[in-house]
Write a protein that holds these residues in place. Structure first.
Motif, mmCIF file in Angstrom:
data_model
loop_
_atom_site.group_PDB
_atom_site.id
_atom_site.type_symbol
_atom_site.label_atom_id
_atom_site.label_comp_id
_atom_site.label_asym_id
_atom_site.label_seq_id
_atom_site.Cartn_x
_atom_site.Cartn_y
_atom_site.Cartn_z
ATOM 1 N N MET A 121 18.373 61.047 141.280
ATOM 2 C CA MET A 121 19.369 61.604 142.145
ATOM 3 C C MET A 121 18.788 62.558 142.935
ATOM 4 O O MET A 121 18.025 63.544 142.589
ATOM 5 N N VAL A 122 19.059 62.653 144.116
ATOM 6 C CA VAL A 122 18.647 63.612 145.027
ATOM 7 C C VAL A 122 19.890 64.188 145.963
ATOM 8 O O VAL A 122 20.698 63.341 146.206
ATOM 9 N N ALA A 123 20.009 65.653 145.903
ATOM 10 C CA ALA A 123 20.911 66.259 146.511
ATOM 11 C C ALA A 123 20.606 67.145 147.524
ATOM 12 O O ALA A 123 19.659 68.001 147.272
ATOM 13 N N ASN A 124 21.222 67.093 148.748
ATOM 14 C CA ASN A 124 20.756 68.034 149.848
ATOM 15 C C ASN A 124 21.980 68.642 150.315
ATOM 16 O O ASN A 124 23.126 68.253 150.487
ATOM 17 N N GLU A 172 23.801 69.249 140.230
ATOM 18 C CA GLU A 172 23.154 68.145 140.572
ATOM 19 C C GLU A 172 21.998 67.795 139.979
ATOM 20 O O GLU A 172 21.308 66.826 140.048
ATOM 21 N N THR A 173 21.234 68.473 138.842
ATOM 22 C CA THR A 173 20.025 68.383 138.201
ATOM 23 C C THR A 173 20.386 68.145 136.974
ATOM 24 O O THR A 173 19.534 68.171 135.919
ATOM 25 N N GLN A 174 21.604 67.972 136.454
ATOM 26 C CA GLN A 174 22.180 67.659 135.217
ATOM 27 C C GLN A 174 21.760 68.700 134.119
ATOM 28 O O GLN A 174 21.415 68.604 133.187
ATOM 29 N N GLY A 175 22.014 69.882 134.626
ATOM 30 C CA GLY A 175 21.756 71.194 133.870
ATOM 31 C C GLY A 175 20.262 71.487 133.724
ATOM 32 O O GLY A 175 20.015 72.453 132.968
ATOM 33 N N VAL A 199 16.149 67.259 142.963
ATOM 34 C CA VAL A 199 15.580 66.066 142.743
ATOM 35 C C VAL A 199 15.801 66.046 141.176
ATOM 36 O O VAL A 199 15.314 66.952 140.615
ATOM 37 N N TYR A 200 16.242 64.979 140.558
ATOM 38 C CA TYR A 200 16.526 64.662 139.408
ATOM 39 C C TYR A 200 16.024 63.287 138.940
ATOM 40 O O TYR A 200 16.329 62.279 139.649
ATOM 41 N N PHE A 201 15.058 63.367 137.998
ATOM 42 C CA PHE A 201 14.845 61.983 137.415
ATOM 43 C C PHE A 201 14.837 61.761 135.852
ATOM 44 O O PHE A 201 14.510 62.528 135.068
ATOM 45 N N LYS A 202 15.369 60.593 135.710
ATOM 46 C CA LYS A 202 15.523 60.296 134.274
ATOM 47 C C LYS A 202 14.939 59.007 133.939
ATOM 48 O O LYS A 202 15.538 58.001 134.381
ATOM 49 N N GLY A 203 13.789 58.264 133.295
ATOM 50 C CA GLY A 203 13.263 57.371 133.072
ATOM 51 C C GLY A 203 12.882 57.014 131.700
ATOM 52 O O GLY A 203 12.628 57.838 130.855
ATOM 53 N N LEU A 204 12.955 55.670 131.234
ATOM 54 C CA LEU A 204 12.705 55.241 129.986
ATOM 55 C C LEU A 204 11.224 54.388 130.101
ATOM 56 O O LEU A 204 11.207 53.998 131.049
ATOM 57 N N TRP A 205 10.431 54.729 129.137
ATOM 58 C CA TRP A 205 9.101 54.097 129.512
ATOM 59 C C TRP A 205 9.556 52.484 129.222
ATOM 60 O O TRP A 205 10.258 52.199 128.109
ATOM 61 N N GLY A 362 10.848 58.493 126.895
ATOM 62 C CA GLY A 362 10.188 58.467 128.485
ATOM 63 C C GLY A 362 10.452 59.861 129.048
ATOM 64 O O GLY A 362 10.100 60.594 128.335
ATOM 65 N N THR A 363 10.826 59.951 130.140
ATOM 66 C CA THR A 363 10.783 61.030 131.068
ATOM 67 C C THR A 363 12.111 61.451 131.938
ATOM 68 O O THR A 363 12.753 60.747 132.214
ATOM 69 N N LYS A 364 12.240 62.881 131.681
ATOM 70 C CA LYS A 364 13.209 63.636 132.469
ATOM 71 C C LYS A 364 12.611 64.501 133.556
ATOM 72 O O LYS A 364 11.958 65.343 132.976
ATOM 73 N N ALA A 365 13.061 64.350 134.601
ATOM 74 C CA ALA A 365 12.475 65.269 135.575
ATOM 75 C C ALA A 365 13.526 65.799 136.500
ATOM 76 O O ALA A 365 14.311 64.937 136.865
ATOM 77 N N SER A 366 13.337 66.923 137.011
ATOM 78 C CA SER A 366 14.403 67.453 138.105
ATOM 79 C C SER A 366 13.769 68.339 138.800
ATOM 80 O O SER A 366 12.617 69.351 138.426
ATOM 81 N N ALA A 367 14.205 68.641 140.084
ATOM 82 C CA ALA A 367 13.451 69.578 140.989
ATOM 83 C C ALA A 367 14.520 70.190 142.061
ATOM 84 O O ALA A 367 15.303 69.188 142.297
ATOM 85 N N ALA A 368 14.403 71.189 142.509
ATOM 86 C CA ALA A 368 15.152 71.684 143.320
ATOM 87 C C ALA A 368 14.628 72.573 144.454
ATOM 88 O O ALA A 368 13.355 73.274 144.162
ATOM 89 N N THR A 369 14.913 72.306 145.860
ATOM 90 C CA THR A 369 14.290 72.963 146.640
ATOM 91 C C THR A 369 15.299 73.751 147.508
ATOM 92 O O THR A 369 16.265 73.083 148.060
#
Length: 409
Positions: A121-124, A172-175, A199-205, A362-369
């Motif tokens: 998910m990307v939010a601007n 937007e980054t699911q907390g 930016v939020y990312f959640k992936g399973l291997w 897997g991975t959960k990642a999130s970023a905000a700018t």
């Protein structure tokens, strides 16, 4: 101010990556032909150059950024800039957003497409002082190219403005990123707008790590100290390889794909444990990463990887200045006439906050700018038991969603 924290909790079961970038703007008292891959790679490359600058000043810290997030915020600012301010942005980024808007829009949509299966998910957003008059083309182009929304904020009450921006980011980054801005970054009199990218990312291997294989093993940190940390383990077929820097230092890399196949984590570390991670960082660019992807071969390997959570908040102002983006931070030189003609704006801060958790599932990642604008005043075994680089890459576009160096648990 940058705060870095890395811990290795036993219980987390997801990779988490949150990212958040802030630029604040204040007032006083390039290219024609691209294919989508090369265009996004130019954007991500700017973020990697910023990363290289940060690493120079903090070689032993844990650092995480979102190159794609940095490119998005600089692109949003480019649409509002004019004159020399715009020229500096287009020179460093190596493209003019207006010339490649259609393609950028396509790339931005592909990155968040449901086809990825793994969630991105990307939010601007642009938060504007209630009575500020913004130029219509700036608003429309940002909405079209970056799916950017415009919201009002009451900057005269910094605490309330800060709370509403942080709430938007948290949502937007699911907390995952809950406090990017503090009220002292906003000037009740001068702040006119805040640009935010999350930016939020959640992936399973694709090939998950079995929890029963997770055991404590020794990780030798950048300072030479040894730590016992939980390490994930898996014997499976992974694409991997090794190469050398122009100065002849060899390093290994491996791809850990997520289940949707379009997003992968890449990990790189020097082949010899005596070679510091900082020796290979200057060699990394999107071209280098492309060369890894094209030369990797599938091998049956035993992968040993730390299970970890890392958080980093970084001020991008100094690294961007070193790269040549200087005018936009200077009250007497910044030119954002395409945002508004009624006031002289400059960028007071560009902050980024990113978080990642790596675990069995897997991975959960999130970023905000956020940009705040204010008015002027090689292995059968692949063992990751020492400092390493990681990248989370959207393979169809080449976008580097996250990258980081992990030096110590």
């Amino acid at each position: 101010i940058s705060a870095y924290r890395l811990s290795l909790p036993e219980g987390t079961m997801n990779w988490h990556f949150p990212f958040f970038l802030v630029a604040s703007v204040t007032w006083p008292s390039v290219c024609s032909q691209f294919n989508p891959l090369s265009l996004e790679e130019l954007g991500s490359d700017t973020g990697i150059q910023v990363f290289n600058q940060i690493v120079k000043s903090q070689p032993h810290d844990n650092i995480i950024i979102s190159p794609h997030g940095i490119a998005s915020v600089l692109g949003m600012l480019q649409l509002g800039a004019d004159g020399r301010t715009k020229k500096q942005l287009t020179t460093v980024m190596r493209y003019g957003v207006n010339g490649v808007g259609k393609m950028l829009k396509k790339i931005n949509k592909a990155i968040v497409s449901k086809k990825n299966k793994d969630i991105v998910m990307v939010a601007n957003a642009v938060f504007v002082k209630n009575d500020s008059k913004m130029e219509v083309p700036f608003v429309m182009r940002n909405k079209d190219v970056f799916q950017c929304e415009v919201r009002n904020a009451n900057f005269e009450d910094p605490a309330s403005a800060c709370a509403s921006i942080n709430a938007w980011v948290r949502n937007e980054t699911q907390g995952m990123i809950d406090s990017l801005l503090s009220p002292d970054l906003l000037n009740g009199v001068l702040t006119r707008l805040v640009l935010v990218n999350a930016v939020y990312f959640k992936g399973l291997w694709r090939s998950r790590f079995l929890p029963e294989n997770t055991k404590k093993r020794t990780f030798v940190a950048a300072d030479g100290k040894s730590y016992q940390v939980p390490m994930l383990a898996q014997l499976s077929v992974f694409r991997c390889g090794s190469t050398s820097t122009p100065s002849g230092l060899w390093y290994n890399f491996i791809e850990l794909p997520y289940h949707g196949e379009s997003i992968s984590m890449l990990i790189a570390l020097p082949t010899e444990s005596s070679v510091p991670l900082s020796a290979i960082v200057p060699h990394i660019s999107t071209k280098t990463i492309d060369s890894w992807v094209s030369t990797m071969v599938p091998k049956r390997v035993q992968v040993i990887l730390p299970k970890f959570t890392a958080v980093a908040q970084t001020d991008l102002k100094e690294p961007l200045k070193v790269l040549g983006i200087t005018d936009m931070f200077d009250p007497s030189k910044a030119n954002f006439a395409k945002i508004t003609r009624s006031e002289n704006l400059h960028v007071s801060h560009i902050l980024q906050k990113a978080k990642i958790e790596v675990s069995e599932d897997g991975t959960k990642a999130s970023a905000a700018t956020t940009a705040i604008l204010i008015a002027r005043s090689s292995p059968p075994w692949f063992i990751v038991d020492r400092p390493f680089l990681f990248f989370i890459r959207h393979n169809p576009t080449g976008a580097v969603l996250f990258m980081g160096q992990i030096n110590k648990p």
